[in-house]
Design an enzyme around this catalytic site. Structure first.
Site, PDB file in Angstrom:
ATOM      1  N   HIS A 138       0.954   5.292   1.141  1.00  0.00           N
ATOM      2  CA  HIS A 138       0.173   6.156   2.089  1.00  0.00           C
ATOM      3  C   HIS A 138       0.887   7.512   2.142  1.00  0.00           C
ATOM      4  O   HIS A 138       2.122   7.403   2.334  1.00  0.00           O
ATOM      5  CB  HIS A 138       0.246   5.614   3.439  1.00  0.00           C
ATOM      6  CG  HIS A 138      -0.769   6.332   4.674  1.00  0.00           C
ATOM      7  ND1 HIS A 138      -2.113   6.340   4.448  1.00  0.00           N
ATOM      8  CD2 HIS A 138      -0.465   7.177   5.522  1.00  0.00           C
ATOM      9  CE1 HIS A 138      -2.556   7.083   5.343  1.00  0.00           C
ATOM     10  NE2 HIS A 138      -1.519   7.674   5.984  1.00  0.00           N
TER      11      HIS A 138
ATOM     12  N   ASN B 251       0.821  -1.197  -0.111  1.00  0.00           N
ATOM     13  CA  ASN B 251       0.036  -0.127  -0.028  1.00  0.00           C
ATOM     14  C   ASN B 251       0.814   1.259   0.087  1.00  0.00           C
ATOM     15  O   ASN B 251       2.057   1.199   0.562  1.00  0.00           O
ATOM     16  CB  ASN B 251      -0.800   0.071   1.239  1.00  0.00           C
ATOM     17  CG  ASN B 251      -1.880   1.262   1.331  1.00  0.00           C
ATOM     18  OD1 ASN B 251      -2.542   1.610   0.511  1.00  0.00           O
ATOM     19  ND2 ASN B 251      -1.754   1.880   2.705  1.00  0.00           N
TER      20      ASN B 251
HETATM   21  C1  GRF Z   1      -2.304   8.821  -2.846  1.00  0.00           C
HETATM   22  O1  GRF Z   1      -2.073  10.031  -2.109  1.00  0.00           O
HETATM   23  C2  GRF Z   1      -2.212   7.759  -2.010  1.00  0.00           C
HETATM   24  O2  GRF Z   1      -1.272   7.718  -1.250  1.00  0.00           O
HETATM   25  C3  GRF Z   1      -3.346   7.377  -1.018  1.00  0.00           C
HETATM   26  O3  GRF Z   1      -4.346   7.944  -1.879  1.00  0.00           O
HETATM   27  C4  GRF Z   1      -3.970   8.907  -2.785  1.00  0.00           C
HETATM   28  C5  GRF Z   1      -4.535   8.177  -4.310  1.00  0.00           C
HETATM   29  O4  GRF Z   1      -4.189   9.143  -5.255  1.00  0.00           O
HETATM   30  N1  GRF Z   1      -3.446   6.241  -0.544  1.00  0.00           N
HETATM   31  P1  GRF Z   1      -4.420   8.851  -6.902  1.00  0.00           P
HETATM   32  O5  GRF Z   1      -5.994   8.166  -6.947  1.00  0.00           O
HETATM   33  O6  GRF Z   1      -3.628   7.733  -7.133  1.00  0.00           O
HETATM   34  O7  GRF Z   1      -4.265   9.958  -7.736  1.00  0.00           O
END
Ligand code: GRF
Length: 201
Positions: free
Chosen positions: A112, A110
Site C-alpha cells: 500500500h 498487500n
Molecule cells: C501501487 O502503488 C500499490 O502500492 C497500490 O497500487 C499500486 C499498483 O501499481 N496498491 P502497479 O499496478 O504495480 O504499477
C-alpha cells in the site's frame, strides 16, 4: 511439483510491481516461481505483461459472477491446484472476503502506498498530499480482509518536499515499492518472517 516457493500475484492495473517481481526472479535475485497472475480487469496492462513473461493468468470479469464469494472460490481452487505458497496483492483494487482470507491468512500480503495506518483506501498518495504530511511511504502487510489492515511486515518512508506533486510522489513511491516488495517476498520465501496466527481476527 517443483521445489520452488510458488507465488501468485493479484493486480488490477499497470502491474509495474508485478513486473518488478518478475524482473527480480529473472535476474536471479529472488528465488521463487510466479505461478499465476490473478486479474479482475481483462484490459489491464498487467495481463499483457504476464503474456509477455509467459506467466499463466486467471483473468475474470466480476460482473459475470453472482457474488464476490463465487469468483473467490474459483480463485482459491486455482491457487490450491497450483500449490501456491504466498499470494501477493500488488494493486489489486478489490476487497477480498473470508473465502480467501481464512484459508490464506499469513500467506497473503498487500502493498500500500502510504505509511499505514495513515491513509488507507483509494488515492493514498493524494490523501497524504492533501493532508499536508511531510513524510509518507510504503507499507507491506499481511491481509486480514479489512481495508488495508493487518499486521505490518515492512515500511519505508519518503519525505515530501514543497515542490512535490501527486505524480512526483507516486513515481518515488513506485521506485521504493519495486525494491521493497521483492525483498519482503524473498524474506518470506526464505522462512525469515513468521506471523503469529493468533493475530487472526
Ligand atoms: C501501487 O502503488 C500499490 O502500492 C497500490 O497500487 C499500486 C499498483 O501499481 N496498491 P502497479 O499496478 O504495480 O504499477
Amino acid at each position: 511439483m517443483s521445489k520452488f516457493f510458488r507465488i501468485a500475484v493479484f493486480a488490477s492495473g499497470s502491474g509495474s510491481n508485478f513486473q518488478a517481481i518478475a524482473d527480480a526472479v529473472n535476474a536471479g535475485k529472488l528465488d521463487v516461481h510466479i505461478g499465476l497472475l490473478v486479474c479482475d480487469r481483462p484490459n489491464a496492462r498487467v495481463v499483457e505483461r504476464a503474456k509477455q513473461l509467459g506467466i499463466p493468468s486467471f483473468v475474470f470479469r466480476p460482473k459475470e459472477y453472482e457474488s464476490r464469494e463465487q469468483y473467490e472460490q474459483e480463485i482459491l481452487q486455482r491457487l490450491q491446484e497450483l500449490e501456491i505458497d504466498l499470494v501477493v496483492m500488488a494493486g489489486y483494487m478489490r476487497l477480498i472476503t473470508q473465502v480467501l482470507v481464512k484459508p490464506l491468512y499469513g500467506r497473503l500480503i498487500n502493498i500500500h502506498p502510504s505509511l499505514l495506518p495513515a491513509f488507507p483506501g483509494l488515492n493514498a498518495v493524494k490523501q497524504a498530499l492533501d493532508y499536508g504530511v511531510k513524510v509518507t511511504g510504503v507499507t507491506v502487510h499481511y491481509v486480514d480482509g479489512g481495508m488495508d489492515t493487518g499486521p505490518i511486515i515492512a515500511q519505508q518512508s519518503l519525505d515530501i518536499i514543497p515542490d512535490d506533486t501527486e505524480e512526483s510522489i507516486a513515481a518515488s513511491i513506485h521506485l521504493i515499492e519495486h525494491v521493497l516488495l521483492p525483498q519482503v517476498i524473498g524474506q518470506i520465501a526464505a522462512g525469515q518472517l513468521k506471523l503469529n496466527k493468533d493475530s487472526y481476527i
